[in-house]
Design a protein around this motif. Sequence first.
Motif, PDB file in Angstrom:
ATOM      1  N   GLU A 244       0.236  -0.963  -0.037  1.00 13.64           N
ATOM      2  CA  GLU A 244       0.437  -0.346   0.047  1.00 13.64           C
ATOM      3  C   GLU A 244       1.046   1.605  -0.159  1.00 13.64           C
ATOM      4  O   GLU A 244       1.939   1.054   0.617  1.00 13.64           O
ATOM      5  N   TRP A 245       0.527   2.299  -0.595  1.00 15.44           N
ATOM      6  CA  TRP A 245       1.485   3.425  -0.697  1.00 15.44           C
ATOM      7  C   TRP A 245       0.268   4.130  -0.456  1.00 15.44           C
ATOM      8  O   TRP A 245      -0.736   4.503  -0.886  1.00 15.44           O
ATOM      9  N   ASN A 246       1.123   5.399   0.520  1.00 17.86           N
ATOM     10  CA  ASN A 246      -0.301   6.519   0.910  1.00 17.86           C
ATOM     11  C   ASN A 246      -2.053   5.954   0.205  1.00 17.86           C
ATOM     12  O   ASN A 246      -2.771   6.773  -0.252  1.00 17.86           O
ATOM     13  N   GLY A 247      -2.607   4.725   1.052  1.00 18.19           N
ATOM     14  CA  GLY A 247      -3.791   4.445   0.743  1.00 18.19           C
ATOM     15  C   GLY A 247      -3.899   4.177  -0.783  1.00 18.19           C
ATOM     16  O   GLY A 247      -5.255   3.251  -0.991  1.00 18.19           O
ATOM     17  N   ILE A 248      -3.164   3.950  -1.683  1.00 15.85           N
ATOM     18  CA  ILE A 248      -3.448   3.192  -2.875  1.00 15.85           C
ATOM     19  C   ILE A 248      -3.058   1.763  -2.534  1.00 15.85           C
ATOM     20  O   ILE A 248      -1.890   1.702  -1.980  1.00 15.85           O
ATOM     21  N   LYS A 249      -3.526   0.594  -2.957  1.00 15.70           N
ATOM     22  CA  LYS A 249      -3.742  -0.558  -2.939  1.00 15.70           C
ATOM     23  C   LYS A 249      -2.926  -1.344  -4.146  1.00 15.70           C
ATOM     24  O   LYS A 249      -3.622  -0.732  -4.840  1.00 15.70           O
ATOM     25  N   GLU A 250      -2.360  -1.586  -4.824  1.00 17.54           N
ATOM     26  CA  GLU A 250      -1.544  -2.976  -5.753  1.00 17.54           C
ATOM     27  C   GLU A 250      -3.251  -4.043  -5.822  1.00 17.54           C
ATOM     28  O   GLU A 250      -2.614  -5.652  -4.913  1.00 17.54           O
TER      29      GLU A 250
END
Length: 293
Positions: free
Chosen positions: A18-24
């Motif tokens: 997860e990057w700053n709330g963005i999930k892969e």
Amino acid sequence: MAVEERDSHSGYLTTGHEWNGIKELNRPVPWPVWFFLFAAFLFSLVWWVLMPAWPIGETYTHGILEVDQRKTVTEKLIAARARQEEVLSRIATLDFAEIRNDAELMSYAVQTGQTLFGDNCAVCHGTSATGGPGYPDLVDQAWLWGGEDEDIAETIRVGINADHPDSRISQMMAFGRDGLLESTDISDVVSYVRTISGQADEDDRRLGDALRGKDIFADNCASCHGEEGHGETDFGAPDLTDGFWIYGGDRQSVRETVFKGRTGHMPSWEGRFEPHTIRILTLYLRHLGENRE
Ligand code: HEC
Ligand code: HEC
């Protein structure tokens, strides 16, 4: 172990990153990637078989197409040389007029001529062939020895006051130093030359008598420079009325010419150049003259 999380929008599992709330999302590799990977692999297999590819000790796999860039370059060079020889032999044998009508020959002559001129002639005549004090302008269309192709080629071949047996001979004698004319005669004839070249000013009227100078000119100068001072290409005697000067048209320079004489030296090029080279230079010079600004 991380708890599996499913993206509610797309329905895929996430990878847990997860990057700053963005999930892969955990999605399969897209098919175009597999496709290009296999295609590239197949291509390289085929390429290894067809083309030079793998080094083996001193040598390498040549590939069944036997492609060899060195061979290709050599063949191209041989072809280019043959083409150049054909162009040169046509320049050496055709009439100047025929060469001029052939765009390919002309563009070759102009290109090569520029290099030849820069390497051999520019030291004296200047890179743009416009000359300088003591060295004539070759694009001004005022020719000492004639401006036809054959005249120019001949000048280049034999030179002027050069050590060639057929050299053009050009000599303006030293009227003052050798005592052929009195000092006042010289002043008068200089005023006359300044008059016929359209330059006479206060000094010329004050320092000499152009009317007397006219007679002196007729007696001493006209045999080479012509009655009207228009020059004579048989002797390499310049036109004194055209506004083009080798040594300068100001009073001081004209006086110096008449007093000390002038003997310009132009080397002969016959031994140094092939005949086609002399023709290329001739074509180049005339091309410059026709296209000058
Ligand atoms: C060492 C100096 C020198 C070099 C190098 C030289 N020239 Fe000249 N050239 C002269 C001089 C000086 C004259 C004029 C001679 C005279 O005043 O009678 C002349 C005259 C000429 C003329 C006759 C001009 C006319 O009005 O009839 C031509 C054409 C010419 N040069 C072409 C060439 C070419 C082409 C080259 C190179 C291959 C070349 N020159 C190299 C010094 C040189
Ligand atoms: C034997 C022939 C001959 C006679 C006679 C002669 N000249 Fe010349 N004159 C020449 C030649 C040839 C040149 C070019 C010399 C050179 O470029 O090396 C020349 C050059 C000149 C120039 C230089 C032109 C320039 O473009 O800078 C002047 C000026 C001139 N002559 C004036 C005279 C006058 C005036 C007389 C008579 C008093 C005279 N000449 C007599 C042959 C002659």
